[in-house]
Design an enzyme around this catalytic site. Structure first.
Site, PDB file in Angstrom:
ATOM      1  N   LEU A  50       1.663   9.341 -39.318  1.00  0.00           N
ATOM      2  CA  LEU A  50       3.240   8.746 -38.743  1.00  0.00           C
ATOM      3  C   LEU A  50       4.425   9.557 -38.155  1.00  0.00           C
ATOM      4  CD1 LEU A  50       4.059   9.351 -43.005  1.00  0.00           C
ATOM      5  CD2 LEU A  50       3.996   7.076 -41.764  1.00  0.00           C
ATOM      6  N   GLN A 103      -5.833  -0.458 -30.260  1.00  0.00           N
ATOM      7  CA  GLN A 103      -5.106  -1.348 -29.657  1.00  0.00           C
ATOM      8  C   GLN A 103      -5.367  -2.361 -29.896  1.00  0.00           C
ATOM      9  OE1 GLN A 103      -7.183   1.871 -29.037  1.00  0.00           O
ATOM     10  NE2 GLN A 103      -6.242   3.215 -27.059  1.00  0.00           N
ATOM     11  N   GLN A 104      -7.046  -3.151 -29.996  1.00  0.00           N
ATOM     12  CA  GLN A 104      -7.498  -4.356 -30.126  1.00  0.00           C
ATOM     13  C   GLN A 104      -6.058  -5.389 -30.985  1.00  0.00           C
ATOM     14  OE1 GLN A 104      -8.625  -6.136 -28.116  1.00  0.00           O
ATOM     15  NE2 GLN A 104     -10.374  -4.389 -27.282  1.00  0.00           N
ATOM     16  N   GLY A 131      -3.468  10.485 -31.757  1.00  0.00           N
ATOM     17  CA  GLY A 131      -4.481  10.345 -32.876  1.00  0.00           C
ATOM     18  C   GLY A 131      -5.701   9.998 -32.896  1.00  0.00           C
ATOM     19  N   ASP A 132      -6.703  10.235 -32.001  1.00  0.00           N
ATOM     20  CA  ASP A 132      -7.902  10.659 -31.618  1.00  0.00           C
ATOM     21  C   ASP A 132      -8.246  11.907 -32.366  1.00  0.00           C
ATOM     22  OD1 ASP A 132      -8.123   7.679 -31.161  1.00  0.00           O
ATOM     23  OD2 ASP A 132      -7.926   8.470 -29.121  1.00  0.00           O
ATOM     24  N   ASN A 170     -12.857  10.236 -27.173  1.00  0.00           N
ATOM     25  CA  ASN A 170     -11.852  11.217 -27.260  1.00  0.00           C
ATOM     26  C   ASN A 170     -12.807  12.030 -28.905  1.00  0.00           C
ATOM     27  OD1 ASN A 170     -10.783  11.456 -25.440  1.00  0.00           O
ATOM     28  ND2 ASN A 170      -9.441   9.433 -25.949  1.00  0.00           N
ATOM     29  N   SER A 212       0.716  -1.202  -0.374  1.00  0.00           N
ATOM     30  CA  SER A 212      -0.270   0.288  -0.164  1.00  0.00           C
ATOM     31  C   SER A 212       0.779   1.380  -0.509  1.00  0.00           C
ATOM     32  CB  SER A 212      -1.223   0.144   1.146  1.00  0.00           C
ATOM     33  OG  SER A 212      -1.810   0.894   1.241  1.00  0.00           O
ATOM     34  N   PHE A 216      -6.429  -2.247 -15.380  1.00  0.00           N
ATOM     35  CA  PHE A 216      -7.540  -2.133 -16.371  1.00  0.00           C
ATOM     36  C   PHE A 216      -8.622  -2.857 -16.230  1.00  0.00           C
ATOM     37  CE2 PHE A 216     -10.104  -1.869 -20.642  1.00  0.00           C
ATOM     38  CZ  PHE A 216     -10.067  -0.262 -20.228  1.00  0.00           C
TER      39      PHE A 216
END
Length: 327
Positions: free
Chosen positions: A227, A175-176, A259-260, A55, A39, A119
């Site tokens: 890029l 991400q997938q 990127g979003d 986003n 902790s 996550f």
């Protein structure tokens, strides 16, 4: 009014904490790892809004469009919903879980940049319950349905439904790609009007699907590859390759969400009817604001400052073409 844009994908919050009282490693007893119980008293907490769909939708709203958010969230989404609605995002068709919280990333960082993180996908796993057709009946035939990183089963369902019902869809698996196998990626990409990726993700697509770069282009309308500091490249069968440099004068602070933001502005520009080259320039301009800001939805600009920055990097004609849409 332009046809609506449906933006499907993840919605999440990031809970970022800072521990300055030493190194995590100092608290770890090597021969007691099987009984570890740690902790830390942290000094700071930042809660940031995120998730690729949120986003992208936020960026579209900032540019004056009214995107339709297609996502699964928890009942704790109320404050986030209010934020998005205030910035022009239509959240009327978000699926609200009765049992799970909104997806959450919790991370603590020590002075050496070591991190302990978790996550929680939460309500995101219910994205597979969302059907697109009832949304289309409510808002009208979409110009595009962007399918971003999300619950994999949800991504497959949305992609299959778009193919079956003839909705033009945009593949943005991001991400997938690292976790998906070749079969999943082939199903998500095949038939897309637009394929978004960065350079590394483009290589993942070819290596995991077994398709060559040309075979990928045979299966999509065109591919937009970001890029990083070198800008963006657009390739496709029947079109001349377009390379656009990054916006000038960027003082990079934090790359998360860049990127979003590019996707937001690129989609806004093609919705306005601008060329692919101009859309990439508009995308790079919005991306510059995000990379100079900590947080994916914390950037600010006025319409005039945006046009000035666009003009400074890409010329008078670029600003003149975009100006009517930001009036």
């Amino acid at each position: 009014m332009p046809a609506p844009l449906l933006i499907a994908g993840s919605v999440a919050t990031d809970h970022l904490m800072t521990f300055t009282g030493g190194k995590f490693a100092d608290s770890i007893v090597a021969d007691k790892l099987d009984k570890i119980s740690l902790s830390f008293l942290v000094d700071d907490l930042e809660i940031r809004r995120g998730g690729v769909a949120a986003n992208i939708a936020y960026g579209l709203g900032k540019l004056g469009l009214a995107p339709i958010l297609v996502a699964a969230v928890g009942e704790d989404f109320a404050d986030y919903r209010s934020w998005l609605v205030r910035h022009g995002v239509n959240c009327d068709h978000v699926h609200v879980s009765e049992t799970r919280h909104t997806a959450r990333f919790v991370c603590t960082t020590d002075p050496t940049m070591a991190q302990i993180a978790s996550f929680y996908p939460g309500a995101m796993s219910e994205a597979r319950q969302i059907e697109i057709e009832p949304i289309v009946k409510a808002v009208g035939e979409p110009s595009y349905v962007l399918i971003g990183a999300d619950d994999p089963e949800g991504m497959l369902r949305h992609t299959d439904e778009c193919r079956q019902r003839g909705y033009r869809f945009i593949a943005d698996p991001s991400q997938q790609l690292a976790f998906g196998d070749g079969d999943l990626i082939r199903k998500l990409v095949d038939g897309a009007a637009i394929l978004f990726s960065n350079e590394y993700e483009a290589d993942l697509i070819t290596s995991k699907t077994g398709w060559s770069a040309d075979e990928v282009l045979d299966r999509v309308g065109y591919q937009v590859t970001t890029l990083g500091a070198d800008g963006v490249r657009i390739t496709g069968n029947g079109i001349e390759t377009i390379t656009v440099p990054a916006c000038q004068g960027v003082k990079a602070v934090e790359p998360t969400g860049v990127g979003d933001a590019f996707r937001s502005a690129f989609l806004a520009a093609i919705t306005w009817g601008l060329s692919l080259e101009r859309a990439a320039q508009v995308g790079c301009t919005l991306a510059a604001y995000v990379v100079e800001t900590v947080g994916t939805q914390e950037y600010h600009f006025t319409n005039q400052s945006f046009l000035t920055r666009l003009e400074g990097s890409y010329g008078d004609d670029a600003a003149a073409e975009v100006r009517p849409f930001l009036a």
